[in-house]
Design an enzyme around this catalytic site. Structure first.
Site, mmCIF file in Angstrom:
data_model
loop_
_atom_site.group_PDB
_atom_site.id
_atom_site.type_symbol
_atom_site.label_atom_id
_atom_site.label_comp_id
_atom_site.label_asym_id
_atom_site.label_seq_id
_atom_site.Cartn_x
_atom_site.Cartn_y
_atom_site.Cartn_z
ATOM 1 N N CYS A 139 0.845 -1.189 0.000
ATOM 2 C CA CYS A 139 0.000 0.000 0.000
ATOM 3 C C CYS A 139 0.880 1.238 0.000
ATOM 4 O O CYS A 139 1.883 1.297 0.717
ATOM 5 C CB CYS A 139 -0.896 -0.022 1.234
ATOM 6 S SG CYS A 139 -2.013 1.374 1.368
ATOM 7 N N HIS A 195 -9.336 -3.467 -2.084
ATOM 8 C CA HIS A 195 -8.340 -2.746 -1.282
ATOM 9 C C HIS A 195 -8.706 -1.267 -1.152
ATOM 10 O O HIS A 195 -8.693 -0.704 -0.053
ATOM 11 C CB HIS A 195 -6.967 -2.916 -1.946
ATOM 12 C CG HIS A 195 -5.839 -2.237 -1.247
ATOM 13 N ND1 HIS A 195 -4.836 -2.930 -0.618
ATOM 14 C CD2 HIS A 195 -5.529 -0.921 -1.092
ATOM 15 C CE1 HIS A 195 -3.968 -2.069 -0.096
ATOM 16 N NE2 HIS A 195 -4.366 -0.844 -0.379
ATOM 17 N N GLU A 196 -9.052 -0.634 -2.279
ATOM 18 C CA GLU A 196 -9.372 0.803 -2.247
ATOM 19 C C GLU A 196 -10.701 1.066 -1.543
ATOM 20 O O GLU A 196 -10.828 2.050 -0.805
ATOM 21 C CB GLU A 196 -9.367 1.392 -3.656
ATOM 22 C CG GLU A 196 -8.041 1.271 -4.398
ATOM 23 C CD GLU A 196 -6.818 1.726 -3.619
ATOM 24 O OE1 GLU A 196 -6.935 2.624 -2.754
ATOM 25 O OE2 GLU A 196 -5.730 1.179 -3.859
ATOM 26 N N HIS A 238 -10.207 1.160 2.115
ATOM 27 C CA HIS A 238 -9.701 2.463 2.581
ATOM 28 C C HIS A 238 -10.847 3.417 2.915
ATOM 29 O O HIS A 238 -10.740 4.211 3.853
ATOM 30 C CB HIS A 238 -8.812 3.119 1.522
ATOM 31 C CG HIS A 238 -7.377 2.721 1.590
ATOM 32 N ND1 HIS A 238 -6.578 2.962 2.677
ATOM 33 C CD2 HIS A 238 -6.581 2.105 0.670
ATOM 34 C CE1 HIS A 238 -5.358 2.513 2.442
ATOM 35 N NE2 HIS A 238 -5.333 1.986 1.234
#
Length: 147
Positions: free
Chosen positions: A88, A130-131, A134
């Site tokens: 990341c 993954h995003e 966030h």
């Protein structure tokens, strides 16, 4: 366009939930443009707005097939599973094996405010998950199954 500072490590903004974007205007367009430039400058494949200190539900991704911009993205379908090593831009020097869906379908708005659906497999599925994590204050290190 401008390169923005990527928030790293223990920055508290990385653990906060992002807000829904109510209005897509020139500020959101500038944010998208800046995020794309920042992602490319950092040699990343994805970037979420909290990583540049903005708590809005905005992500950009490019896994080599052209840039994807999504506002208010949500995963609407997950299929199968895959395990691979992730890193990341906000956690330089850290990596670990994370289990993710093999295929995901994501719905969100494009920069024109039109609802779009994207289906991703392999790296794109991983990047989308993954995003979107966030945006919910979740880091890949929370999901590591093997370092």
């Amino acid at each position: 366009m401008a390169i923005r500072l990527i928030r790293t490590d223990d920055d508290p903004v990385l653990r906060k939930k992002s807000r829904v974007v109510d209005k897509i205007d020139s500020r959101i367009h500038t944010l998208l443009d800046d995020m794309i430039e920042t992602m490319y400058e950092a040699d990343g494949v994805g970037l979420a707005a909290p990583q540049v200190g903005i708590l809005k539900q905005v992500i950009v991704i490019d896994v080599g097939e052209g840039v994807i911009e999504l506002i208010n993205p949500e995963i609407i379908k997950e299929t199968g599973s895959q395990c691979d090593v992730e890193g990341c831009l906000s956690l330089p020097g850290h990596s670990g094996e994370v289990e993710r869906p093999a295929i995901v379908k994501v719905r969100g708005l494009n920069r024109q405010g039109k609802m779009v659906e994207i289906q991703g497999t392999e790296l794109l599925a991983r990047a989308l998950c993954h995003e979107i994590d966030h945006l919910n204050g979740i880091l890949f290190t929370d999901k590591i199954i093997k370092e």
